[in-house]
Motif scaffolding. Structure first.
Motif, PDB file in Angstrom:
ATOM      1  N   ALA A   1       0.852  -1.189   0.000  1.00 53.19           N
ATOM      2  CA  ALA A   1       0.000   0.000   0.000  1.00 53.19           C
ATOM      3  C   ALA A   1       0.886   1.236   0.000  1.00 53.19           C
ATOM      4  O   ALA A   1       2.101   1.151   0.237  1.00 53.19           O
ATOM      5  N   THR A   2       0.303   2.376  -0.247  1.00 54.84           N
ATOM      6  CA  THR A   2       1.044   3.635  -0.310  1.00 54.84           C
ATOM      7  C   THR A   2       0.595   4.556   0.831  1.00 54.84           C
ATOM      8  O   THR A   2      -0.599   4.650   1.124  1.00 54.84           O
ATOM      9  N   VAL A   3       1.565   5.217   1.446  1.00 52.30           N
ATOM     10  CA  VAL A   3       1.269   6.152   2.524  1.00 52.30           C
ATOM     11  C   VAL A   3       0.640   7.408   1.923  1.00 52.30           C
ATOM     12  O   VAL A   3       1.236   8.066   1.071  1.00 52.30           O
ATOM     13  N   VAL A   4      -0.579   7.764   2.387  1.00 47.81           N
ATOM     14  CA  VAL A   4      -1.240   8.978   1.902  1.00 47.81           C
ATOM     15  C   VAL A   4      -1.332  10.054   2.992  1.00 47.81           C
ATOM     16  O   VAL A   4      -1.711  11.194   2.713  1.00 47.81           O
ATOM     17  N   ALA A   5      -0.990   9.707   4.236  1.00 49.91           N
ATOM     18  CA  ALA A   5      -0.923  10.710   5.309  1.00 49.91           C
ATOM     19  C   ALA A   5       0.077  10.234   6.347  1.00 49.91           C
ATOM     20  O   ALA A   5       0.112   9.043   6.687  1.00 49.91           O
ATOM     21  N   ASP A   6       0.909  11.174   6.847  1.00 46.94           N
ATOM     22  CA  ASP A   6       1.872  10.842   7.897  1.00 46.94           C
ATOM     23  C   ASP A   6       1.734  11.855   9.031  1.00 46.94           C
ATOM     24  O   ASP A   6       0.775  12.634   9.069  1.00 46.94           O
ATOM     25  N   ASP A   7       2.692  11.858   9.953  1.00 47.73           N
ATOM     26  CA  ASP A   7       2.584  12.710  11.142  1.00 47.73           C
ATOM     27  C   ASP A   7       3.449  13.963  11.075  1.00 47.73           C
ATOM     28  O   ASP A   7       3.713  14.601  12.090  1.00 47.73           O
TER      29      ASP A   7
END
Length: 670
Positions: A58-64
């Motif tokens: 999967a692909t990261v679409v939001a991080d911190d």
């Protein structure tokens, strides 16, 4: 010659050598499932351990990175998205937006937080509630594998009404959106109050949805934009409410004209002129008109119905009645589009009636000082003073068959009497009013079947003076003026009713101190130990016999025990707008009160962070801006340019310097 030869030779060699490829993380396994298949393991209300050897890409679409997500990344594939809980901060450094990752799901746990499906590992207990735990820091690399960066995920284009459960925890794009008008002038979250916020955005057909922002987001203190346009965001939910989360401010592009405005061509009307239109029959306000004024009512104390506010400008005041509850606070400067809106009376009280909340927007804050008036003067020209803030001095409060504010009391001065009315559901309705001579600040109004002319206070500290249960209810300014110049006990039995204006949570005030303010002035309460009173708490303080002293020039009630304080509810204090020259000229009376300085700059010799002493300059004078090294924002950089600064007038240090102290960085705005 030698040096020149070497330079040429190196240049030639550089052109002939290819740049070596940068290392790319590769996921060491192929996927055998999807996020949609992962979600089939979810059972509502339960936490399910995954036993299958399920492998995902999967692909990261939001991080911190911005702080709007905490110990969480949101991942998405072609079938859906899910929140991944990781018990580590700074996740954006290892798993940034655009990175493809691999997940070994065996041994992980799937559950939900108030209806939003999440992936983590195990559970934990807090306050009797079981919650999904994140994958522990030392175990993350056993389950989550970094892959290539720079993977593009295009947002799914949706409308408010077309969003579905399949869009949860995915990147979506909504076009032709804008903030509901009543949200304008607000920041994304309440940094000072340390509260995340829900703000409403809408399309041009009035389909609304919540935008939620954490108070820890690095953009939390920024004001929301006007205009209309595109928002790119993560779709979430809380119970039955859909919520949008942006990653940072670049996710909002509101650059077009606002669809709920009249093209910005509204003509300003004075409230006095709006009132003059009414001749006894309901009518509509003129087209393409607006009013701008300051909120003088206080919804937090509930002595006004939640759909109403009282707005005053330099000419007059009027009641605004909305179709729904409003969120405007005492002291908010508000613009209201009154085009073709109903002007009518209700029980004798003139109002702009049945306005949609979207017609009002906050522009900033302002302070209205009450007009000192005798009751006879008020009654002789009541319509002119209706819905304005007034102060009656040297008066008495009485009530047939009772001593509480609730219902109708009588306010009497040397010139006459008027009803003093308090709603039975007001937060202070059950309090006993003081006896003896008092000063009363209130709003002139009308109500009841008899359309009685009356005044209404907003909060308990609108009444100062008199005595309470044998104790004198003294205004803080009168208390300050009674200080003899050296340490002494407070004489007689005295009570303060006041509001906390300092913010202990940001630690720019020592934990034992609280700055409090009433209608007349402010003072420091220094307790015997660290206190728990919060910004905005309305309190009653018995200061009888307490130590009355100065510390480094700052006047305070010292060594106050907690059993001398009673919390009455929540209140608000509007900062008084002043220039530095005015503050310095009236420093002792303004000490420990909240002020706002416009067009002020901050500088510091040899530094650019708040910690320690900076210099304020607004062109009329200069003052120190002091921040404790222990303040949570001490090491943050202060902004440059001309600013609007709200702070507490303070004094301290061995030189007893006159200074301003902010409560948090949200007190400083461009």
């Amino acid at each position: 010659m030698c040096a020149l030869y070497i330079g040429v030779a190196v240049s030639c060699v550089d052109r002939d050598i290819d740049i070596p490829p940068q290392p790319v993380d590769e996921i060491p396994f192929s996927p055998n499932g999807t996020i949609a298949e992962l979600k089939t393991h979810y059972v509502a209300g339960k936490f399910v351990a995954i036993a299958d050897e399920l492998l995902l890409h999967a692909t990261v679409v939001a991080d911190d990175r911005s702080g709007n997500f905490y110990k969480t990344i949101v991942i998405q594939d072609s079938t859906g998205g899910i929140e991944l809980k990781l018990n580590r901060t700074g996740l954006y450094a290892q798993f940034p937006v655009g990175m493809k990752i691999g997940i070994k799901a065996n041994g992980l746990t799937i559950g939900d937080y108030n209806g939003l499906i999440q992936l983590g590992q195990g559970t934990y207990q807090s306050g009797g509630t079981t919650s999904l735990a994140g994958i522990e820091d030392v175990l993350i690399e056993q389950y989550v594998y970094a892959g290539p960066r720079g993977q593009q995920v295009l947002p799914r284009v949706r409308t408010v009404n077309s969003l579905t459960a399949q869009d949860l925890s995915t990147l979506v794009q909504l076009d032709q959106m804008e903030f509901v008008r009543s949200e304008l002038g607000k920041s994304y979250a309440d940094v000072a109050g340390q509260r995340s916020s829900n703000l409403l955005i809408t399309d041009c057909s009035d389909n609304q949805i919540i935008l939620r922002t954490s108070n820890y987001a690095d953009f939390a203190a920024e004001f929301v934009p006007e205009g209309n346009g595109r928002i790119t965001c993560i779709l979430g939910k809380y119970r039955t409410d859909a919520q949008l989360f942006i990653r940072d401010l670049s996710d909002i592009r509101f650059e077009g004209p606002n669809c709920q405005s009249s093209g910005g061509n509204l003509k300003e009307m004075a409230i006095r002129d709006v009132r003059a239109l009414y001749s006894g029959l309901s009518l509509q306000a003129p087209d393409s008109t607006k009013i701008t004024g300051t909120v003088i009512s206080d919804r937090t104390e509930s002595n006004i119905t939640s759909k109403n506010l009282v707005l005053q400008d330099a000419s007059a005041g009027i009641v605004i009645r909305f179709l729904s509850s409003n969120t405007f606070d005492l002291g908010d400067l508000v613009e209201v589009d009154i085009s073709r809106q109903e002007i009518s009376e209700y029980q004798g009280l003139l109002q702009l009636n049945n306005l949609d909340i979207s017609r009002a927007k906050k522009l900033g804050t302002n302070a209205i000082q009450p007009r000192q008036i005798a009751i006879a003067e008020l009654l002789n020209d009541f319509e002119m003073f209706e819905s304005t803030l007034l102060q009656v001095q040297e008066a008495n409060i009485s009530k047939v068959g009772g001593t509480s504010y609730s219902g109708t009391c009588t306010l009497t001065d040397a010139t006459g009497s008027i009803d003093l009315f308090t709603q039975s559901y007001a937060s202070f309705a059950g309090l006993s009013f003081p006896t003896g001579k008092v000063s009363v600040v209130g709003i002139a109004g009308q109500g009841g079947n008899l359309q009685a002319r009356q005044m209404s206070i907003r909060k308990p500290d609108d009444v100062t003076g008199g005595s309470q249960g044998g104790a004198e209810l003294i205004g803080i300014l009168d208390l300050r003026h009674s200080y003899p110049g050296s340490t002494t006990p407070v004489s007689g039995n005295k009570i303060l009713r006041c509001t906390v204006i300092s913010d202990r949570t940001q630690e720019n005030t020592t934990g034992r101190n609280a700055h409090v303010q009433d209608q007349t002035g402010g003072i420091v309460l220094r307790f015997t130990a660290n206190h728990t009173y919060s910004l905005g708490d309305s309190i009653e303080v018995d200061i009888s016999g307490q130590e009355f002293t100065e510390f480094q020039g700052l006047l305070e009630i010292n060594n106050l025990p907690f059993d001398r304080v009673k919390v009455l509810g929540k209140g608000g204090v509007t900062p008084r707008t002043m220039d530095i020259a005015g503050i310095l000229a009236n420093f002792e009376d303004l000490e420990s009160t909240l002020v706002q300085i416009e067009q002020v700059s901050i500088t510091k010799v040899g530094g650019e962070i708040y910690s320690g002493t900076c210099l304020l300059d607004d062109g009329t004078g200069q003052m120190d801006l002091y921040t404790r090294t222990a303040a949570l924002f001490a090491n943050e950089k202060f902004p440059s340019g001309k600013l609007r600064l709200t702070g507490i007038v303070n004094q301290g240090g061995t030189a007893m310097s006159k200074q301003i102290s902010i409560r948090s960085t949200s007190d400083v705005q461009p």
